[in-house]
Design an enzyme around this catalytic site. Structure first.
Site, PDB file in Angstrom:
ATOM      1  N   CYS A 268       2.180  -1.136  -2.175  1.00 47.54           N
ATOM      2  CA  CYS A 268       1.915  -2.581  -2.358  1.00 47.54           C
ATOM      3  C   CYS A 268       1.944  -2.508  -4.127  1.00 47.54           C
ATOM      4  CB  CYS A 268       1.077  -3.086  -2.180  1.00 47.54           C
ATOM      5  SG  CYS A 268       1.125  -3.541  -0.331  1.00 47.54           S
ATOM      6  N   PHE A 269       0.970  -2.138  -4.679  1.00 48.76           N
ATOM      7  CA  PHE A 269       0.749  -2.253  -6.168  1.00 48.76           C
ATOM      8  C   PHE A 269       2.037  -2.063  -6.953  1.00 48.76           C
ATOM      9  CE2 PHE A 269      -4.028  -2.204  -6.303  1.00 48.76           C
ATOM     10  CZ  PHE A 269      -4.145  -3.232  -5.517  1.00 48.76           C
TER      11      PHE A 269
END
Ligand code: UDX
Length: 430
Positions: A268-269
């Site tokens: 995600c990040f």
């Protein structure tokens, strides 16, 4: 309520199983026949803590799975939980979600009453209005805002605790324009809101899309900031963890996500920060701070290795990489800081031996030629140095295992190994 969830990846399956747990009748729709068969048999197609139990309890009854999109036309709500991977310029690639949305539109055109369509996937601001609503309108022949509504309901689930995060959220975000869309979402989430007292945020479609990116960009920035402060601490001979404990007492800062180290990874990040940067640039805005956030993260593994260089020349030597997963508790190696760490070691001519309690097989696909050990002890045996990349608890218990090293240099990127007599211990930011 009758719910369809398009996509049975980690978000879609978690959503479907948790909604079944809240009492809804849920059907997961996916092209992957194995995933469909597994859910029907009560077996979770992915590994997520607590998911096996839910799928075992509801699979085949309140939780169904099918490859047939047509079932979505009988639902009150359809969630789109399809992947939005990164393209070569860092933007989201919307081809999968658009294709799925078109398929959905085709069957919804046949529906007696069209369901509320909810975008669960992470999409940059404007994507739902610019791409997904037109795709639905064209294929269904119906008009959004009249015959059907579209809402955005982002997820904030962490890998490894996705089920618990879903069932105990700090917020639930609804982005929509029509009152009836909010009412349908209220009804769906009512059992969750009633049992947890969570805050429901009602906002616009673009705002909901942006909240997801802002959330992840903020958290990634927080880690890069504590990493930069940690690097400065190290230069001054200051313990960054003592500093973090103190500043975390300020409620405006908060104590979470202040563990400095080798940086952030995962699915995600990296993807979300890159997509936000790319989307911002397309508007003509240059997001310099976010670019620096990525820059700090990209440089942390090399910083770890330069600390190692201060102790030992690793060329031709065995070096243990302890931890391959992007964080503990998962076998996911996507954007793991172990990847640039291993690359840096290979560039230095080291013989790399990796160890991870669960992620070695996944890392083998990236680095088929390095050695993988069965235990931390085996990895350390004969190594001139060890670098610690993942905060697995078992590394905190290592002790006599270091005695088998050729030279007991330990460079810790996660502050997990206990410094002890007999090892040359170096922390990344302490
Ligand atoms: C994250 C978000 O937390 C979640 O809300 C979102 O939906 C998906 O992305 P996840 O990728 O599962 O979840 O991992 P998370 O536990 O947040 O950790 C992300 C990375 O940050 C890991 O590599 C972790 O090691 C690192 N991290 C985290 C730090 O380096 N220091 C910290 O203090 C916290």
């Amino acid at each position: 309520m009758k719910v369809s969830v398009i996509g049975s990846g980690y978000v879609g399956t978690t959503l479907a199983a948790c909604l079944a747990d809240l009492g809804h009748e849920v059907t997961n729709v996916d092209i992957d026949e194995d995933a469909v068969a597994a859910i029907e048999d009560g077996v979770a197609p992915i590994h997520e803590r607590g998911l096996d139990e839910l799928v075992a309890e509801y699979g085949g009854t309140r939780l169904r799975a099918t490859t047939d999109y047509a079932t979505a036309s009988k639902a009150n709500i359809v969630f789109i939980a399809l992947p939005t991977p990164t393209d070569e310029r860092g933007r989201i690639d919307t081809s999968i979600i658009t294709a799925g949305t078109e398929q959905l539109g085709e069957v919804l055109g046949e529906a007696e009453e069209m369901p509320l369509v909810v975008v669960k996937s992470t999409v940059t601001p404007g994507t739902t209005e610019r791409e997904l609503i037109p795709a639905l309108e064209e294929t269904s022949g119906a008009t959004a805002g009249e015959e059907f509504d579209v809402a955005v309901n982002p997820e904030f689930l962490r890998e490894g605790s996705a089920v618990s995060d879903f069932l105990h959220p700090d917020k639930v975000v609804f982005g929509a324009t029509a009152d009836r869309a909010f009412e349908t979402l209220d009804e769906l989430y009512d059992p969750l809101v009633a049992q947890t007292d969570t805050t429901v945020v009602r906002t616009g479609v673009r705002e909901a899309e942006m909240i997801k990116y802002a959330n992840n960009a903020f958290l990634a920035s927080k880690i890069s900031l504590i990493n930069e402060l940690g690097n400065i601490c190290k230069e001054f001979g200051v313990d960054a963890y003592e500093v973090a404990d103190a500043i975390g007492l300020d409620e405006r800062i908060g104590s979470q996500f202040l563990r400095s180290g080798v940086g952030w990874g995962g699915s995600c990040f990296p993807k979300d920060v890159a997509a936000l940067i790319a989307a911002a640039r397309e508007t003509g805005y240059e997001p310099e701070l976010l670019e620096a956030v990525v820059g700090v993260n990209d440089r942390q593994p090399e910083r770890l290795l330069s600390l190692l260089d201060d102790h030992v020349d690793v060329e031709g030597e065995r070096v243990a990489v302890l931890g391959l997963a992007f964080k503990s508790g998962t076998d996911d190696v996507r954007s793991s800081r172990a990847i640039p760490t291993i690359e840096g070691l290979l560039n230095r001519g080291a013989d790399v031996v990796g160890y991870d309690p669960v992620a070695a097989e996944n890392m083998r696909a990236q680095f088929p030629d390095i050695e993988y050990a069965e235990s931390a002890a085996d990895a350390l045996d004969g190594a001139i140095a060890a670098v610690v990349v993942t905060d697995w608890d078992e590394f905190a218990a290592l002790d006599g295992e270091f005695d088998a090293m050729k030279r007991p240099v330990v460079v810790d990127g996660r502050r997990i190994v206990e410094p002890r007599d007999g090892i040359e211990y170096e922390g990344l930011t302490w």
